[in-house]
Design a protein around this motif. Structure first.
Motif, mmCIF file in Angstrom:
data_model
loop_
_atom_site.group_PDB
_atom_site.id
_atom_site.type_symbol
_atom_site.label_atom_id
_atom_site.label_comp_id
_atom_site.label_asym_id
_atom_site.label_seq_id
_atom_site.Cartn_x
_atom_site.Cartn_y
_atom_site.Cartn_z
ATOM 1 N N ALA A 1 40.280 78.449 29.504
ATOM 2 C CA ALA A 1 40.847 77.586 28.467
ATOM 3 C C ALA A 1 41.890 78.344 27.652
ATOM 4 N N SER B 1 37.185 65.015 33.571
ATOM 5 C CA SER B 1 38.227 65.094 32.539
ATOM 6 C C SER B 1 38.764 63.692 32.326
ATOM 7 N N HIS C 1 46.205 65.320 33.722
ATOM 8 C CA HIS C 1 44.950 65.566 33.015
ATOM 9 C C HIS C 1 45.194 65.601 31.511
ATOM 10 N N THR D 1 42.988 65.758 27.398
ATOM 11 C CA THR D 1 41.847 66.383 26.727
ATOM 12 C C THR D 1 40.927 65.296 26.203
ATOM 13 N N PHE D 2 39.791 65.694 25.666
ATOM 14 C CA PHE D 2 38.843 64.717 25.133
ATOM 15 C C PHE D 2 39.362 64.043 23.873
ATOM 16 N N ASP E 1 41.969 62.329 23.822
ATOM 17 C CA ASP E 1 42.581 61.064 24.260
ATOM 18 C C ASP E 1 41.655 59.887 23.991
ATOM 19 N N CYS F 1 34.401 71.021 33.819
ATOM 20 C CA CYS F 1 35.381 70.292 33.027
ATOM 21 C C CYS F 1 36.796 70.763 33.356
ATOM 22 N N SER G 1 39.637 69.512 31.663
ATOM 23 C CA SER G 1 40.560 69.113 30.600
ATOM 24 C C SER G 1 41.761 70.053 30.568
ATOM 25 N N THR H 1 41.667 72.587 27.077
ATOM 26 C CA THR H 1 40.460 72.598 26.238
ATOM 27 C C THR H 1 39.197 72.466 27.090
ATOM 28 N N GLN H 2 39.282 72.936 28.336
ATOM 29 C CA GLN H 2 38.180 72.705 29.272
ATOM 30 C C GLN H 2 36.864 73.363 28.853
ATOM 31 N N GLU I 1 35.847 74.014 25.584
ATOM 32 C CA GLU I 1 35.345 73.257 24.440
ATOM 33 C C GLU I 1 34.837 71.879 24.868
ATOM 34 N N ASP I 2 35.559 71.226 25.758
ATOM 35 C CA ASP I 2 35.132 69.894 26.213
ATOM 36 C C ASP I 2 33.889 69.988 27.086
#
Length: 287
Positions: A11, A220, A232, A234-235, A237, A262, A264, A267-268, A270-271
């Motif tokens: 990330a 994602s 792709h 991030t969360f 969205d 994940c 993302s 931010t993979q 954290e997500d």
């Protein structure tokens, strides 16, 4: 046994924290409570044995389970000997790197149709999957499982039905269910718990409950257009989805223990933590 959670690659916050080498990723992820990591070889297998072994050692010390994404260049739809030879090289190189680092799964894309019909592309894919499995076994990579991935673009082999048909060919295969890809190629058709139920029913009916419950997964939010996947997200969205909540509910209800990676955009990690917390919330409700 519980589901595992982790990111695909590093990330943005990993570099922001001052880290550069992937060997530092397992300890960093473990501090976040994450238990999985997918090493990225999408643009080619460039990791040497010594580096791979160091990553594997760090992963074992920190309780992180590894997988590896094989090069994007693989095309199972091909009927040319040149591309088949390339496919074999990419897969065997991926297996070598995976074995060096102690990763037990590699994720493989299926490839585009080109000018072929879907029927011809699937016929070629069935043949190529069998061939690759034989080559992998002959090379001594029995401990590495190939996971065939559902894809986000419409003109690519990779619907849920197509992937499950291919995975059902041999018990040595597992599906890589990419919920964002499926949502993108169906223009929003993987958003509800009913959508997830139908998918899980399909898995159980084609490969059985025991294999279905340990499936590999990418997740994602993905922007999509007429042709499916665009990019792709991030969360953060709130437009495209899908949301992990429906997946978490159905996964917990069925007692599945998949590996969620994940993907993302930046931010993979954290997500992935958000996904893990969502899953844990429903696990607590089951107690």
């Amino acid at each position: 046994m519980k589901a595992l959670f982790g990111p695909a690659g590093n990330a943005d916050s990993f570099a922001a924290a001052g880290f550069r080498a992937t060997v530092d990723a397992p300890a960093w992820l473990a501090q976040m409570g994450l238990t999985a990591y997918e090493y990225q070889c999408g643009r080619g297998v460039r990791v040497g044995t010594e580096t791979a072994q160091k990553i594997g050692q760090a992963a074992r010390e920190n309780g992180v389970t590894l997988s590896l994404h094989a090069p994007y260049f693989i095309n199972l739809s091909t009927d040319t000997e040149e591309q088949r030879e390339k496919n074999a090289r990419y897969v065997l190189e991926s297996c070598r790197a995976a074995q060096d680092m102690g990763a037990d799964r590699i994720v493989v894309h299926t490839g585009g149709l080109g000018k072929r019909s879907r029927e011809t592309a699937m016929e070629n894919s069935r043949y190529n999957v069998h061939t690759l499995l034989d080559q992998k076994e002959a090379a001594g990579y029995d401990a590495v499982t190939i996971c065939l991935e559902t894809m986000g673009k419409v003109n690519v082999i990779g619907t849920a039905e197509e992937i499950m048909e291919l995975v059902a060919l041999d018990d040595r295969l597992l599906p890589c269910i990419d919920f964002g890809h499926l949502n993108a190629r169906t223009h929003g058709g993987m958003c509800t718990r009913e959508d997830v139920k139908a998918l899980y029913d399909l898995m159980e009916n084609t490969i059985g409950v025991s294999r279905a419950r340990q499936f590999h997964s990418h997740f994602s939010k993905i922007e999509y257009g007429k042709g499916g996947e665009v990019r792709h997200l991030t969360f953060a969205d709130t437009v495209y989805g899908p949301e992990f909540d429906a997946v978490a509910q159905e996964t917990v209800a069925r007692g599945y223990t998949p590996r969620f990676i994940c993907e993302s955009a930046g931010t993979q990690a954290e997500d992935a933590v958000s996904m893990m917390h969502c899953y844990q919330k429903y696990m607590k409700q089951m107690i």
